[in-house]
Design a protein around this motif. Structure first.
Motif, PDB file in Angstrom:
ATOM      1  N   GLY A  26       0.805  -1.216   0.000  1.00  0.00           N
ATOM      2  CA  GLY A  26       0.000   0.000   0.000  1.00  0.00           C
ATOM      3  C   GLY A  26       0.835   1.263   0.000  1.00  0.00           C
ATOM      4  O   GLY A  26       0.497   2.232   0.669  1.00  0.00           O
ATOM      5  N   LEU A  66      -5.729  -4.952   2.770  1.00  0.00           N
ATOM      6  CA  LEU A  66      -4.954  -3.709   2.886  1.00  0.00           C
ATOM      7  C   LEU A  66      -5.848  -2.538   3.272  1.00  0.00           C
ATOM      8  O   LEU A  66      -5.465  -1.711   4.105  1.00  0.00           O
ATOM      9  CB  LEU A  66      -4.219  -3.408   1.586  1.00  0.00           C
ATOM     10  N   LYS A  67      -7.040  -2.464   2.681  1.00  0.00           N
ATOM     11  CA  LYS A  67      -7.978  -1.380   3.011  1.00  0.00           C
ATOM     12  C   LYS A  67      -8.376  -1.452   4.483  1.00  0.00           C
ATOM     13  O   LYS A  67      -8.383  -0.442   5.180  1.00  0.00           O
ATOM     14  CB  LYS A  67      -9.208  -1.461   2.113  1.00  0.00           C
ATOM     15  N   PHE A  69      -6.722  -2.970   6.959  1.00  0.00           N
ATOM     16  CA  PHE A  69      -5.554  -2.672   7.781  1.00  0.00           C
ATOM     17  C   PHE A  69      -5.335  -1.166   7.863  1.00  0.00           C
ATOM     18  O   PHE A  69      -5.011  -0.632   8.921  1.00  0.00           O
ATOM     19  CB  PHE A  69      -4.296  -3.332   7.216  1.00  0.00           C
ATOM     20  N   GLU A  70      -5.494  -0.476   6.718  1.00  0.00           N
ATOM     21  CA  GLU A  70      -5.306   0.974   6.694  1.00  0.00           C
ATOM     22  C   GLU A  70      -6.359   1.678   7.542  1.00  0.00           C
ATOM     23  O   GLU A  70      -6.041   2.578   8.319  1.00  0.00           O
ATOM     24  CB  GLU A  70      -5.359   1.478   5.257  1.00  0.00           C
ATOM     25  N   GLU A  71      -7.617   1.269   7.407  1.00  0.00           N
ATOM     26  CA  GLU A  71      -8.703   1.876   8.194  1.00  0.00           C
ATOM     27  C   GLU A  71      -8.471   1.707   9.692  1.00  0.00           C
ATOM     28  O   GLU A  71      -8.806   2.580  10.481  1.00  0.00           O
ATOM     29  CB  GLU A  71     -10.044   1.269   7.802  1.00  0.00           C
ATOM     30  N   GLY A  73      -5.574   1.498  11.059  1.00  0.00           N
ATOM     31  CA  GLY A  73      -4.301   2.096  11.433  1.00  0.00           C
ATOM     32  C   GLY A  73      -3.191   1.078  11.611  1.00  0.00           C
ATOM     33  O   GLY A  73      -2.122   1.396  12.131  1.00  0.00           O
ATOM     34  N   LEU A  75      -1.428  -0.534   9.230  1.00  0.00           N
ATOM     35  CA  LEU A  75      -0.289  -0.379   8.326  1.00  0.00           C
ATOM     36  C   LEU A  75       0.706   0.624   8.883  1.00  0.00           C
ATOM     37  O   LEU A  75       1.910   0.400   8.857  1.00  0.00           O
ATOM     38  CB  LEU A  75      -0.751   0.054   6.929  1.00  0.00           C
ATOM     39  N   GLU A  76       0.198   1.737   9.408  1.00  0.00           N
ATOM     40  CA  GLU A  76       1.100   2.727   9.997  1.00  0.00           C
ATOM     41  C   GLU A  76       1.775   2.154  11.240  1.00  0.00           C
ATOM     42  O   GLU A  76       2.950   2.391  11.480  1.00  0.00           O
ATOM     43  CB  GLU A  76       0.358   4.012  10.340  1.00  0.00           C
ATOM     44  N   ASP A  81       5.181   5.897   9.464  1.00  0.00           N
ATOM     45  CA  ASP A  81       4.879   6.879   8.441  1.00  0.00           C
ATOM     46  C   ASP A  81       5.821   6.686   7.262  1.00  0.00           C
ATOM     47  O   ASP A  81       7.042   6.707   7.425  1.00  0.00           O
ATOM     48  CB  ASP A  81       5.021   8.286   9.035  1.00  0.00           C
TER      49      ASP A  81
END
Length: 105
Positions: A26, A66-67, A69-71, A73, A75-76, A81
């Motif tokens: 991502g 991935l979506k 995981f991103e929602e 938080g 992935l971060e 960052d």
């Protein structure tokens, strides 16, 4: 936390021993060992855990994961960052916001 994260294989180094490749998570790209999925092709998705691609994953499932995981938080949390990480890898210091002194006191 250390997640098994889906990523897209961007490139493969066929001359490396063990077989490695660049995987995009991502927007964050990392090298990963591809020995366990040695017949993987560029453009396919794999699940990577602690630097090892463990299995292939279809694109729809990978993008949905991935979506999510991103929602959440994650992935971060896993990668930090991306801009800060790139700056660190380049050896540059990340600039902190400076107080301009123009704020009302």
């Amino acid at each position: 936390m250390c997640l098994a994260v889906p990523g897209k294989v961007v490139s493969i180094d066929d001359s490396a021993d063990p077989l490695t490749g660049l995987v995009d998570f991502g927007g964050v790209q990392k090298q990963a060992c591809l020995e366990y999925v040695s017949d993987v092709k560029v453009g396919e998705y794999v699940i990577v855990h602690v630097g090892f691609a463990l299995q292939r994953l279809d694109e729809e499932s990978a993008l949905a994961s991935l979506k999510l995981f991103e929602e959440l938080g994650l992935l971060e949390e896993e990668f930090g960052d991306a801009w800060e990480q790139a700056a660190k890898e380049a050896g540059a210091a990340v600039a902190e916001p400076q107080d301009s002194g123009s704020e009302a006191r």
